[in-house]
Design a protein around this motif. Structure first.
Motif, PDB file in Angstrom:
ATOM      1  N   GLU A  76      77.678 -45.907  29.388  1.00  0.00           N
ATOM      2  CA  GLU A  76      76.265 -45.598  29.128  1.00  0.00           C
ATOM      3  C   GLU A  76      75.931 -45.763  27.657  1.00  0.00           C
ATOM      4  N   LEU A  77      76.810 -45.246  26.779  1.00  0.00           N
ATOM      5  CA  LEU A  77      76.568 -45.359  25.347  1.00  0.00           C
ATOM      6  C   LEU A  77      76.599 -46.810  24.900  1.00  0.00           C
ATOM      7  N   SER A  78      77.504 -47.594  25.489  1.00  0.00           N
ATOM      8  CA  SER A  78      77.589 -49.007  25.147  1.00  0.00           C
ATOM      9  C   SER A  78      76.295 -49.730  25.507  1.00  0.00           C
ATOM     10  N   LEU A 125      79.471 -49.166  14.271  1.00  0.00           N
ATOM     11  CA  LEU A 125      79.457 -48.270  15.422  1.00  0.00           C
ATOM     12  C   LEU A 125      79.979 -48.982  16.666  1.00  0.00           C
ATOM     13  N   ARG A 126      79.661 -50.262  16.795  1.00  0.00           N
ATOM     14  CA  ARG A 126      80.164 -51.030  17.940  1.00  0.00           C
ATOM     15  C   ARG A 126      81.686 -51.117  17.879  1.00  0.00           C
ATOM     16  N   ALA A 179      76.222 -40.648  19.426  1.00  0.00           N
ATOM     17  CA  ALA A 179      77.621 -40.521  19.030  1.00  0.00           C
ATOM     18  C   ALA A 179      78.073 -39.070  19.110  1.00  0.00           C
ATOM     19  N   SER A 180      77.183 -38.149  18.722  1.00  0.00           N
ATOM     20  CA  SER A 180      77.513 -36.727  18.795  1.00  0.00           C
ATOM     21  C   SER A 180      77.720 -36.291  20.240  1.00  0.00           C
ATOM     22  N   GLN A 221      81.763 -43.397  11.168  1.00  0.00           N
ATOM     23  CA  GLN A 221      80.640 -44.313  11.038  1.00  0.00           C
ATOM     24  C   GLN A 221      79.334 -43.607  10.763  1.00  0.00           C
ATOM     25  N   ASN A 222      79.309 -42.290  10.706  1.00  0.00           N
ATOM     26  CA  ASN A 222      78.061 -41.543  10.577  1.00  0.00           C
ATOM     27  C   ASN A 222      78.124 -40.652   9.362  1.00  0.00           C
TER      28      ASN A 222
END
Length: 226
Positions: free
Chosen positions: A163-165, A205-206, A136-137, A225-226
């Motif tokens: 890519e993150l997904s 997060l999704r 996420a960062s 979310q973090n």
């Protein structure tokens, strides 16, 4: 290289700390010793830990008081605590341990394999959380980058989101498998609850990631979310 998780071992007796290190060495993580509640709180000021193994009977600040301090600090309140005790005063004593914020309460002598298995669950959950925070960062840094034309930035952001997904989907699959394994093996309720907590964080997060799709949200959703 994957960074190792830190496990805090708190006991006033050196021989007990040595025994815990022997049991947990097979996990190949970083084991940190503390011989008192005060020493444990000092270590928690600077380092992040996946789980804390905390002896109940210690001179001065006992395990219950140490746990109370840990749970009052915003930085450390969510770290799982496993209480270890050589005595058993019955259900009331056990309830006091859970009331102090413990996720588990184990009486000595304990089965080394069981203790190692319990600790490994919390280490795995911690590592997955770290992985998600790092991803996420990275996403935020990329989306907030400057000096690029709008078209190039949009293309790069779209690729990064994809890519993150995909990475998040892999972690979601692993978390789902872990929860199923814990339920099938009838593992203690505390570990099952912790795994469910991780799945809820993954769901959040999704949602945040979906909100980053063009025209639907901003990077602030991920931050929350973090």
């Amino acid at each position: 290289m994957v960074q190792k998780a830190k496990i805090l071992l708190v006991d006033d007796r050196p021989e007990n700390l040595l025994a815990l290190e022997a049991i947990l060495s097979a996990l190949d993580q970083t084991l940190v010793r503390a011989s008192s509640g005060e020493e444990a709180l000092k270590a928690l000021l600077t380092d992040d830990f996946a789980v804390i193994l905390l002896d109940v009977q210690m001179p001065g600040m006992d395990g219950f008081e140490t746990a109370a301090h840990i749970k009052r600090r915003e930085r450390t309140r969510d770290i799982p605590i496993i209480f270890l005790t050589a005595i058993n005063h019955g259900p009331h004593h056990t309830f006091r341990g859970y009331a102090a914020g413990a996720v588990d309460y184990i009486s000595k002598p304990f089965d080394p394999w069981v203790l190692r298995a319990k600790v490994s669950v919390f280490v795995e959950l911690y590592m997955k959380n770290c992985q998600l925070r790092e991803q996420a960062s990275l996403l935020r840094l990329q989306l907030e980058g400057n000096g690029k034309d709008a078209g190039a930035e949009a293309t790069e952001s779209a690729g990064l989101l994809a890519e993150l997904s995909a990475r998040l989907a892999a972690v979601e699959e692993q978390a789902e498998a872990l929860t199923k394994q814990l339920n099938d093996d009838s593992t203690d309720a505390a570990a099952v609850a912790t795994a469910a907590h991780l799945e809820r964080k993954l769901t959040g997060l999704r949602r945040a990631l979906d909100a980053l799709e063009p025209g639907t949200g901003s990077t602030s959703s991920v931050s929350s979310q973090n």
